[in-house]
Design a protein around this motif. Structure first.
Motif, short mmCIF file in Angstrom:
data_model
loop_
_atom_site.label_atom_id
_atom_site.label_comp_id
_atom_site.label_asym_id
_atom_site.label_seq_id
_atom_site.Cartn_x
_atom_site.Cartn_y
_atom_site.Cartn_z
N ASN A 213 63.12 83.90 12.22
CA ASN A 213 62.54 83.08 13.29
C ASN A 213 61.07 82.75 13.03
N ILE A 214 60.35 83.69 12.44
CA ILE A 214 58.95 83.43 12.08
C ILE A 214 58.88 82.40 10.96
N ALA A 215 59.78 82.51 9.97
CA ALA A 215 59.80 81.60 8.83
C ALA A 215 60.05 80.15 9.24
N LYS A 216 60.71 79.95 10.38
CA LYS A 216 61.04 78.61 10.85
C LYS A 216 59.83 77.89 11.45
N GLU A 217 58.75 78.65 11.71
CA GLU A 217 57.58 78.07 12.36
C GLU A 217 56.49 77.69 11.37
N ASN A 218 55.68 76.71 11.77
CA ASN A 218 54.49 76.32 11.00
C ASN A 218 53.33 77.18 11.47
N ILE A 219 53.10 78.30 10.80
CA ILE A 219 52.10 79.27 11.23
C ILE A 219 50.69 78.67 11.18
N ILE A 220 50.41 77.84 10.17
CA ILE A 220 49.08 77.23 10.04
C ILE A 220 48.78 76.37 11.27
N LYS A 221 49.77 75.62 11.71
CA LYS A 221 49.61 74.78 12.90
C LYS A 221 49.38 75.65 14.14
N SER A 222 50.11 76.74 14.24
CA SER A 222 49.98 77.63 15.39
C SER A 222 48.60 78.26 15.46
N LEU A 223 48.01 78.55 14.30
CA LEU A 223 46.68 79.17 14.26
C LEU A 223 45.60 78.27 14.86
N LYS A 224 45.87 76.98 14.94
CA LYS A 224 44.91 76.03 15.49
C LYS A 224 45.03 75.85 17.01
N HIS A 225 46.05 76.46 17.57
CA HIS A 225 46.31 76.34 19.01
C HIS A 225 45.50 77.43 19.73
N LYS A 226 44.38 77.07 20.33
CA LYS A 226 43.43 78.05 20.88
C LYS A 226 44.03 78.88 22.02
N ARG A 227 44.81 78.27 22.90
CA ARG A 227 45.33 79.02 24.04
C ARG A 227 46.29 80.12 23.59
N LEU A 228 46.90 79.95 22.43
CA LEU A 228 47.80 80.98 21.91
C LEU A 228 47.09 82.32 21.76
N TYR A 229 45.82 82.29 21.35
CA TYR A 229 45.06 83.52 21.16
C TYR A 229 44.87 84.24 22.51
N PHE A 230 44.65 83.45 23.54
CA PHE A 230 44.49 84.00 24.89
C PHE A 230 45.80 84.64 25.37
N ILE A 231 46.90 83.95 25.13
CA ILE A 231 48.21 84.48 25.51
C ILE A 231 48.52 85.76 24.73
N CYS A 232 48.21 85.77 23.45
CA CYS A 232 48.43 86.96 22.61
C CYS A 232 47.59 88.14 23.11
N LEU A 233 46.33 87.86 23.48
CA LEU A 233 45.45 88.90 24.00
C LEU A 233 46.03 89.52 25.27
N LEU A 234 46.54 88.68 26.15
CA LEU A 234 47.14 89.16 27.39
C LEU A 234 48.41 89.98 27.11
N ARG A 235 49.32 89.40 26.32
CA ARG A 235 50.62 90.03 26.05
C ARG A 235 50.48 91.36 25.31
N LEU A 236 49.57 91.42 24.33
CA LEU A 236 49.51 92.55 23.42
C LEU A 236 48.44 93.60 23.76
N ILE A 237 47.42 93.20 24.54
CA ILE A 237 46.32 94.12 24.84
C ILE A 237 46.12 94.34 26.34
N ILE A 238 45.87 93.25 27.07
CA ILE A 238 45.51 93.37 28.49
C ILE A 238 46.64 93.99 29.32
N ILE A 239 47.85 93.47 29.18
CA ILE A 239 48.99 93.97 29.97
C ILE A 239 49.31 95.44 29.62
N PRO A 240 49.43 95.82 28.32
CA PRO A 240 49.69 97.23 28.02
C PRO A 240 48.63 98.18 28.55
#
Length: 308
Positions: A213-240
């Motif tokens: 599933n990861i291989a199917k995605e364009n990771i380089i494109k995703s790295l440019k999506h700024k809000r993704l970092y905010f969502i990752c911070l919430l999902r992986l750090i703030i909520i736990p």
């Protein structure tokens, strides 16, 4: 820092690295066209419908203990606490988003991949006792995914999905497993032996599917999506850490607290993408969140476990 806590963090890191190697196998297989999208769907269904339920059932085949029964009930309560905290945070941060993205973000933030990634990790770190407690989180998560998550994505109450959730192989396996545990029934060795063999297949196949599933995605494109970092911070750090703070106040037993945080700190599951596709939401965004949280969890999981 406490030596035992550091040891758990190191073991978590080691197991995450093992999972990464397994996931990398999936990436390579997909890139080299050894496995395609249709085959991946089939393997994914085998993991969800066959191997994970068998693993959960076999993990519940232990000697009866009132302590473990009480622990299982505590795990259900703790999973609900985690759900409510995640729900509150998700509604606050996605308040201004349009419905096309709001539903995707809420499901991604509320529901972790405690089945696909959580079970293999907890099995490697805590063994069968850890899987026993993790099964409570998986049961609650599965029920809420097919009820609450469907309501979020569809915008309406789907009674059929609620009924379907109760008929899922995962829920049935946990109910059967708990019945056998309480009654202390045992299956014959010639039945348990193949079941245990099937259980051992769960981890590698689950991580290979994650890698595909990861291989199917364009990771380089995703790295440019700024809000993704905010969502990752919430999902992986703030909520736990928000859940961990509450559990520390409640003085939960250590292994239950560790399993709970591991379950909650897992990355977003691929279910969000499947629901987004089914209910015409932003499935591309859902897949980006899945991929990025999975990649970042390599570093965040050991970090979070250092504080349990």
């Amino acid at each position: 820092m406490d030596g035992e806590i550091m040891e758990i963090a190191i073991i978590t890191l080691e197991k995450v690295i093992v999972m990464c190697i397994l996931a990398l196998t999936g990436v390579i297989c997909y890139k080299r066209r050894i496995i395609d999208d249709k085959q991946n769907e089939g393997v994914s269904e085998m993991v969800l419908q066959v191997f994970t339920p068998i693993l959960l059932f076999t993990s519940l085949q232990q000697n009866f203990s009132e302590k473990m029964i009480k622990g299982f009930i505590v795990c259900i309560i703790v999973s609900m606490i985690g759900f409510l905290i995640s729900l509150l945070i998700s509604y606050v941060v996605s308040f201004r988003e349009d419905d096309y993205n709001k539903a995707v973000e809420q499901v991604a933030l509320i529901y972790s991949n405690c089945g696909f990634i959580g079970i293999p990790l907890v099995q490697g770190i805590f063994g069968s006792e850890g899987v026993f407690y993790m099964s409570a989180f998986v049961a609650v998560s599965n029920f809420l995914i097919w009820t609450h998550a469907v309501i979020i994505m569809s915008g309406k109450t789907d009674i059929n999905s609620i009924i379907l959730s109760l008929k899922s192989p995962t829920i049935i396996a946990i109910i059967l497993g708990m019945t056998f545990f309480i009654m202390q029934w045992r299956l014959p060795k010639f039945i348990m032996e193949p079941l245990e063999m099937f259980s051992s297949v769960n981890t590698p196949l689950a991580m290979i599917v994650a890698g595909i599933n990861i291989a199917k995605e364009n990771i380089i494109k995703s790295l440019k999506h700024k809000r993704l970092y905010f969502i990752c911070l919430l999902r992986l750090i703030i909520i736990p850490f928000s859940v961990l703070f509450c559990l520390k106040l409640l003085s939960i037993e250590k292994i239950i607290c560790q399993v709970a945080i591991l379950a909650i700190a897992c990355p977003t599951g691929v279910t969000g993408t499947l629901f987004a596709m089914r209910y015409s939401k932003n499935s591309g965004y859902a897949t980006e969140i899945f991929s990025m949280t999975t990649i970042f969890s390599i570093a965040t999981l050991p970090f979070v476990m250092m504080f349990c």
